[in-house]
Motif scaffolding. Structure first.
Motif, mmCIF file in Angstrom:
data_model
loop_
_atom_site.group_PDB
_atom_site.id
_atom_site.type_symbol
_atom_site.label_atom_id
_atom_site.label_comp_id
_atom_site.label_asym_id
_atom_site.label_seq_id
_atom_site.Cartn_x
_atom_site.Cartn_y
_atom_site.Cartn_z
ATOM 1 N N ARG A 82 0.831 -1.205 0.000
ATOM 2 C CA ARG A 82 0.000 0.000 0.000
ATOM 3 C C ARG A 82 0.869 1.259 0.000
ATOM 4 O O ARG A 82 0.552 2.245 -0.674
ATOM 5 C CB ARG A 82 -0.928 -0.003 1.213
ATOM 6 N N LYS A 83 1.963 1.227 0.751
ATOM 7 C CA LYS A 83 2.865 2.385 0.775
ATOM 8 C C LYS A 83 3.522 2.578 -0.592
ATOM 9 O O LYS A 83 3.646 3.710 -1.078
ATOM 10 C CB LYS A 83 3.932 2.202 1.850
ATOM 11 N N ALA A 84 3.938 1.476 -1.211
ATOM 12 C CA ALA A 84 4.552 1.556 -2.540
ATOM 13 C C ALA A 84 3.563 2.112 -3.558
ATOM 14 O O ALA A 84 3.931 2.868 -4.461
ATOM 15 C CB ALA A 84 5.048 0.180 -2.967
ATOM 16 N N GLU A 85 2.293 1.732 -3.414
ATOM 17 C CA GLU A 85 1.262 2.239 -4.315
ATOM 18 C C GLU A 85 1.099 3.745 -4.142
ATOM 19 O O GLU A 85 1.027 4.495 -5.126
ATOM 20 C CB GLU A 85 -0.053 1.529 -4.018
ATOM 21 N N GLU A 86 1.061 4.204 -2.888
ATOM 22 C CA GLU A 86 0.907 5.633 -2.619
ATOM 23 C C GLU A 86 2.085 6.426 -3.177
ATOM 24 O O GLU A 86 1.918 7.544 -3.679
ATOM 25 C CB GLU A 86 0.785 5.865 -1.114
ATOM 26 N N GLU A 87 3.281 5.845 -3.070
ATOM 27 C CA GLU A 87 4.492 6.541 -3.508
ATOM 28 C C GLU A 87 4.819 6.277 -4.969
ATOM 29 O O GLU A 87 5.846 6.750 -5.467
ATOM 30 C CB GLU A 87 5.674 6.120 -2.618
ATOM 31 N N ARG A 88 3.972 5.509 -5.663
ATOM 32 C CA ARG A 88 4.121 5.237 -7.090
ATOM 33 C C ARG A 88 5.478 4.597 -7.409
ATOM 34 O O ARG A 88 6.110 4.897 -8.416
ATOM 35 C CB ARG A 88 3.942 6.531 -7.901
ATOM 36 N N ARG A 89 5.900 3.682 -6.553
ATOM 37 C CA ARG A 89 7.182 2.997 -6.783
ATOM 38 C C ARG A 89 7.092 2.006 -7.936
ATOM 39 O O ARG A 89 8.055 1.771 -8.650
ATOM 40 C CB ARG A 89 7.619 2.253 -5.519
ATOM 41 N N PHE A 90 5.942 1.365 -8.069
ATOM 42 C CA PHE A 90 5.689 0.446 -9.179
ATOM 43 C C PHE A 90 4.186 0.262 -9.277
ATOM 44 O O PHE A 90 3.424 0.640 -8.384
ATOM 45 C CB PHE A 90 6.391 -0.909 -8.979
ATOM 46 N N ARG A 91 3.750 -0.326 -10.399
ATOM 47 C CA ARG A 91 2.334 -0.671 -10.581
ATOM 48 C C ARG A 91 2.241 -2.199 -10.551
ATOM 49 O O ARG A 91 2.921 -2.887 -11.310
ATOM 50 C CB ARG A 91 1.808 -0.116 -11.901
ATOM 51 N N LEU A 92 1.405 -2.729 -9.649
ATOM 52 C CA LEU A 92 1.295 -4.174 -9.462
ATOM 53 C C LEU A 92 0.007 -4.696 -10.079
ATOM 54 O O LEU A 92 -1.081 -4.178 -9.819
ATOM 55 C CB LEU A 92 1.321 -4.507 -7.969
ATOM 56 N N PHE A 93 0.144 -5.745 -10.909
ATOM 57 C CA PHE A 93 -0.984 -6.466 -11.467
ATOM 58 C C PHE A 93 -0.982 -7.867 -10.854
ATOM 59 O O PHE A 93 0.062 -8.528 -10.816
ATOM 60 C CB PHE A 93 -0.866 -6.590 -12.986
ATOM 61 N N ALA A 94 -2.138 -8.334 -10.386
ATOM 62 C CA ALA A 94 -2.248 -9.681 -9.814
ATOM 63 C C ALA A 94 -3.341 -10.427 -10.566
ATOM 64 O O ALA A 94 -4.518 -10.048 -10.517
ATOM 65 C CB ALA A 94 -2.570 -9.601 -8.325
ATOM 66 N N VAL A 95 -2.961 -11.483 -11.262
ATOM 67 C CA VAL A 95 -3.879 -12.181 -12.171
ATOM 68 C C VAL A 95 -3.911 -13.666 -11.855
ATOM 69 O O VAL A 95 -2.860 -14.317 -11.744
ATOM 70 C CB VAL A 95 -3.456 -11.972 -13.640
ATOM 71 N N GLY A 96 -5.115 -14.198 -11.713
ATOM 72 C CA GLY A 96 -5.292 -15.634 -11.539
ATOM 73 C C GLY A 96 -5.791 -16.260 -12.822
ATOM 74 O O GLY A 96 -6.570 -15.656 -13.568
ATOM 75 N N VAL A 97 -5.337 -17.476 -13.100
ATOM 76 C CA VAL A 97 -5.761 -18.200 -14.299
ATOM 77 C C VAL A 97 -6.139 -19.622 -13.912
ATOM 78 O O VAL A 97 -5.701 -20.137 -12.884
ATOM 79 C CB VAL A 97 -4.644 -18.230 -15.368
ATOM 80 N N GLY A 98 -6.952 -20.260 -14.757
ATOM 81 C CA GLY A 98 -7.314 -21.643 -14.510
ATOM 82 C C GLY A 98 -8.509 -21.764 -13.576
ATOM 83 O O GLY A 98 -9.349 -20.876 -13.460
ATOM 84 N N GLU A 99 -8.568 -22.898 -12.894
ATOM 85 C CA GLU A 99 -9.687 -23.179 -11.990
ATOM 86 C C GLU A 99 -9.631 -22.285 -10.754
ATOM 87 O O GLU A 99 -8.595 -22.125 -10.123
ATOM 88 C CB GLU A 99 -9.624 -24.644 -11.547
ATOM 89 N N ARG A 100 -10.770 -21.699 -10.418
ATOM 90 C CA ARG A 100 -10.824 -20.820 -9.251
ATOM 91 C C ARG A 100 -10.916 -21.647 -7.976
ATOM 92 O O ARG A 100 -11.841 -22.410 -7.783
ATOM 93 C CB ARG A 100 -12.031 -19.882 -9.339
ATOM 94 N N ARG A 101 -9.949 -21.451 -7.100
ATOM 95 C CA ARG A 101 -9.953 -22.126 -5.815
ATOM 96 C C ARG A 101 -10.569 -21.217 -4.758
ATOM 97 O O ARG A 101 -10.430 -20.002 -4.846
ATOM 98 C CB ARG A 101 -8.534 -22.525 -5.432
#
Length: 262
Positions: A179-198
């Motif tokens: 959350r701190k990295a997001e506020e400070e714009r250190r990087f942009r994070l993408f989180a993606v799931g594929v396949g069967e949803r657990r």
């Protein structure tokens, strides 16, 4: 992070040796990929390898991306739990420090051939990804080079686990820093799931990346990597946040079929 190679080892390539930068800003793009045993079914790992090979070709053919994007790969799965890659070369479970780095200029990037086995140490892989990006940015600054906001893309089809394969909430230790990295714009994070949803797995992605998370049906790795290229181009163009949200929204809407719009 680990020190550079000792004198009796073959030295790792130094990024950009003999490469003409001109005035191009660097755009670090790190893929953090699940290669645990859950990808051994339904041809998933083969689809990932094929998509990586096609994507690498597309990077070299795109003049803007080829000139600016730097690519690194970290996988979680296998006998070591974590593997850092410099192109097709496995560096092991730790990453060298600048001036050596897992990042490879896009025009030189050749993807590794990945195999599926082991457990899903997502928290450790993501922590290492953050460290690698931080070290790379510091190295670029030390060389007087500028860079765009880095992209980290985490892709998984399993639930985060410990060494025994049991579900683990260890990733939550990263949330305050994310959350701190997001506020400070250190990087942009993408989180993606594929396949069967657990059960609970989609919630993990939402916690990691509240603005850029999705669960996609099947294994649409090619479309996902295309979306990362679109995001890189948007970054180069100085796009507002709404444009990145639209790129990701289109990816979420596709849900397993079709192409990501250009």
């Amino acid at each position: 992070m680990s020190p550079t190679s000792s004198s009796d080892e073959v030295p790792l390539p130094v990024p950009y040796m003999g490469f003409e930068f001109d005035s191009a800003q660097r755009l670090p793009l790190l893929l953090c990929l699940d290669t645990s045993s859950s990808l051994s079914s339904h041809g998933a790992i083969g689809s990932l390898n094929s998509a990586l090979a096609s994507w690498a070709t597309s990077l070299t053919e795109d003049m803007a991306l080829s000139a600016a994007v730097d690519v690194a790969v970290i996988t979680f799965g296998g006998s070591d739990g974590i593997t850092v890659w410099q192109g097709p070369v496995p560096l092991g479970p730790t990453a060298p420090e600048w001036p050596h780095s897992p990042f490879v200029p896009a025009h030189e990037f050749k993807p590794p051939t990945l195999r599926a086995h082991g457990v899903t140490l997502l928290d450790r892989a993501l922590r290492l990804a953050m460290e690698v990006v931080t070290d790379y940015k510091a190295g670029l600054r030390a060389e007087g080079l500028t860079y765009y906001r880095p992209q980290i893309c985490v892709v998984t089809d399993g639930s985060p686990s410990d060494e025994r394969g049991s579900f683990s909430y260890a990733y939550r230790e990263l949330l305050p820093e994310l959350r701190k990295a997001e506020e400070e714009r250190r990087f942009r994070l993408f989180a993606v799931g594929v396949g069967e949803r657990r059960p609970g797995a989609e919630g993990v992605l939402k916690e990691l990346a509240p603005h850029y998370h999705a669960w996609l049906d099947g294994f649409p790795f090619a479309e996902l990597l295309t979306a990362m290229s679109h995001s890189a181009k948007a970054t180069q163009g100085g796009a507002a946040e709404a444009e990145f949200q639209e790129i990701f929204a289109r990816l979420k809407r596709r849900r397993g079929g079709g192409q990501v719009p250009a």
